[in-house]
Design a protein around this motif. Structure first.
Motif, PDB file in Angstrom:
ATOM      1  N   GLN A 106       0.821  -1.206   0.000  1.00 27.83           N
ATOM      2  CA  GLN A 106       0.000   0.000   0.000  1.00 27.83           C
ATOM      3  C   GLN A 106       0.858   1.261   0.000  1.00 27.83           C
ATOM      4  O   GLN A 106       0.482   2.266  -0.598  1.00 27.83           O
ATOM      5  CB  GLN A 106      -0.938   0.014   1.215  1.00 27.83           C
ATOM      6  N   GLY A 107       2.015   1.220   0.656  1.00 32.34           N
ATOM      7  CA  GLY A 107       2.884   2.385   0.722  1.00 32.34           C
ATOM      8  C   GLY A 107       3.634   2.672  -0.569  1.00 32.34           C
ATOM      9  O   GLY A 107       4.024   3.804  -0.826  1.00 32.34           O
ATOM     10  N   SER A 108       3.854   1.647  -1.387  1.00 28.91           N
ATOM     11  CA  SER A 108       4.640   1.806  -2.614  1.00 28.91           C
ATOM     12  C   SER A 108       3.810   1.911  -3.880  1.00 28.91           C
ATOM     13  O   SER A 108       4.275   2.472  -4.875  1.00 28.91           O
ATOM     14  CB  SER A 108       5.609   0.628  -2.756  1.00 28.91           C
ATOM     15  N   PHE A 109       2.601   1.374  -3.842  1.00 30.77           N
ATOM     16  CA  PHE A 109       1.789   1.300  -5.055  1.00 30.77           C
ATOM     17  C   PHE A 109       0.454   2.020  -4.855  1.00 30.77           C
ATOM     18  O   PHE A 109      -0.377   1.600  -4.050  1.00 30.77           O
ATOM     19  CB  PHE A 109       1.544  -0.163  -5.447  1.00 30.77           C
ATOM     20  N   ALA A 110       0.273   3.105  -5.595  1.00 33.14           N
ATOM     21  CA  ALA A 110      -0.970   3.883  -5.515  1.00 33.14           C
ATOM     22  C   ALA A 110      -2.057   3.178  -6.316  1.00 33.14           C
ATOM     23  O   ALA A 110      -1.780   2.488  -7.295  1.00 33.14           O
ATOM     24  CB  ALA A 110      -0.741   5.280  -6.073  1.00 33.14           C
ATOM     25  N   ALA A 114      -1.652  -1.180 -10.444  1.00 36.05           N
ATOM     26  CA  ALA A 114      -1.292  -0.092  -9.530  1.00 36.05           C
ATOM     27  C   ALA A 114      -0.324   0.851 -10.239  1.00 36.05           C
ATOM     28  O   ALA A 114       0.172   0.549 -11.320  1.00 36.05           O
ATOM     29  CB  ALA A 114      -0.635  -0.651  -8.267  1.00 36.05           C
ATOM     30  N   ARG A 115      -0.043   1.960  -9.581  1.00 35.99           N
ATOM     31  CA  ARG A 115       0.996   2.885 -10.044  1.00 35.99           C
ATOM     32  C   ARG A 115       2.144   2.793  -9.042  1.00 35.99           C
ATOM     33  O   ARG A 115       1.938   2.916  -7.838  1.00 35.99           O
ATOM     34  CB  ARG A 115       0.466   4.314 -10.108  1.00 35.99           C
ATOM     35  N   HIS A 116       3.356   2.592  -9.547  1.00 37.53           N
ATOM     36  CA  HIS A 116       4.542   2.463  -8.692  1.00 37.53           C
ATOM     37  C   HIS A 116       4.995   3.846  -8.224  1.00 37.53           C
ATOM     38  O   HIS A 116       5.826   4.490  -8.847  1.00 37.53           O
ATOM     39  CB  HIS A 116       5.657   1.750  -9.470  1.00 37.53           C
ATOM     40  N   GLN A 117       4.444   4.267  -7.105  1.00 39.84           N
ATOM     41  CA  GLN A 117       4.606   5.641  -6.640  1.00 39.84           C
ATOM     42  C   GLN A 117       5.816   5.857  -5.734  1.00 39.84           C
ATOM     43  O   GLN A 117       6.387   6.935  -5.718  1.00 39.84           O
ATOM     44  CB  GLN A 117       3.335   6.057  -5.904  1.00 39.84           C
ATOM     45  N   ALA A 149      10.983   4.291  -7.298  1.00 45.63           N
ATOM     46  CA  ALA A 149       9.665   4.577  -7.878  1.00 45.63           C
ATOM     47  C   ALA A 149       9.812   4.934  -9.349  1.00 45.63           C
ATOM     48  O   ALA A 149      10.706   5.687  -9.731  1.00 45.63           O
ATOM     49  CB  ALA A 149       9.004   5.721  -7.120  1.00 45.63           C
ATOM     50  N   SER A 150       8.933   4.396 -10.168  1.00 48.39           N
ATOM     51  CA  SER A 150       8.944   4.694 -11.605  1.00 48.39           C
ATOM     52  C   SER A 150       7.805   5.630 -11.990  1.00 48.39           C
ATOM     53  O   SER A 150       7.805   6.186 -13.074  1.00 48.39           O
ATOM     54  CB  SER A 150       8.816   3.399 -12.412  1.00 48.39           C
ATOM     55  N   ASP A 151       6.820   5.760 -11.124  1.00 54.10           N
ATOM     56  CA  ASP A 151       5.590   6.509 -11.370  1.00 54.10           C
ATOM     57  C   ASP A 151       4.856   5.999 -12.618  1.00 54.10           C
ATOM     58  O   ASP A 151       4.146   6.735 -13.270  1.00 54.10           O
ATOM     59  CB  ASP A 151       5.841   8.010 -11.460  1.00 54.10           C
ATOM     60  N   ARG A 152       5.058   4.739 -12.921  1.00 56.15           N
ATOM     61  CA  ARG A 152       4.405   4.107 -14.071  1.00 56.15           C
ATOM     62  C   ARG A 152       3.307   3.161 -13.594  1.00 56.15           C
ATOM     63  O   ARG A 152       3.413   2.557 -12.535  1.00 56.15           O
ATOM     64  CB  ARG A 152       5.410   3.301 -14.886  1.00 56.15           C
TER      65      ARG A 152
END
Length: 134
Positions: free
Chosen positions: A56-60, A84-87, A95-98
């Motif tokens: 939950q902390g890493s993936f939005a 998810a988004r890798h936030q 984090a890739s924000d992808r």
């Protein structure tokens, strides 16, 4: 489908999709352990909570879908697909924000109506590596 299949679906919905970590004891035995490729994790309820918090902390916008493959009286084989988004960084992957999509193949063994042990194979690391290259 067996009642155990329903437990798998409900556990994923409550814990991963809704983030209701207080429900862990409703689905898992206190001595729960998971067998991964190179190790066995024996953290019980605390280990499950830690893993869920990391996800939950890493993936939005984390969401899972469950497909039951085979079920009998004591075991369920199933696949879980995450989106998810890798936030934020996750286990050494920055984090890739992808947006990501990955799958777990799982065999869950039940005892007294709860998940006691699981064998899991995941392609998350492969997907994280791929996202990093783009």
């Amino acid at each position: 489908m067996s009642d155990n299949s329903d437990i798998i679906r409900q556990a994923n919905e409550q814990l991963l999709n809704q983030g209701r970590f207080e429900q862990i004891a409703s689905f898992f035995c206190p001595d729960y352990c998971v067998y991964l490729t190179n190790k066995i994790l024996k953290g019980g309820h605390e280990g499950i909570a830690k893993t869920l918090q990391q996800l939950q902390g890493s993936f939005a916008d984390l969401h899972v879908e469950v497909e039951i493959l085979q079920a009998d009286d004591s075991r369920v084989s199933w696949q879980r697909t995450y989106t998810a988004r890798h936030q934020r960084a996750y286990k050494g992957f920055p984090a890739s924000d992808r947006p990501l999509c990955w799958r777990d193949m799982v065999c869950s063994e039940f005892r007294d109506g709860k998940i006691a042990r699981e064998w899991v194979i995941s392609d998350l690391a492969e997907q994280l590596l791929t996202a990093r290259k783009h």
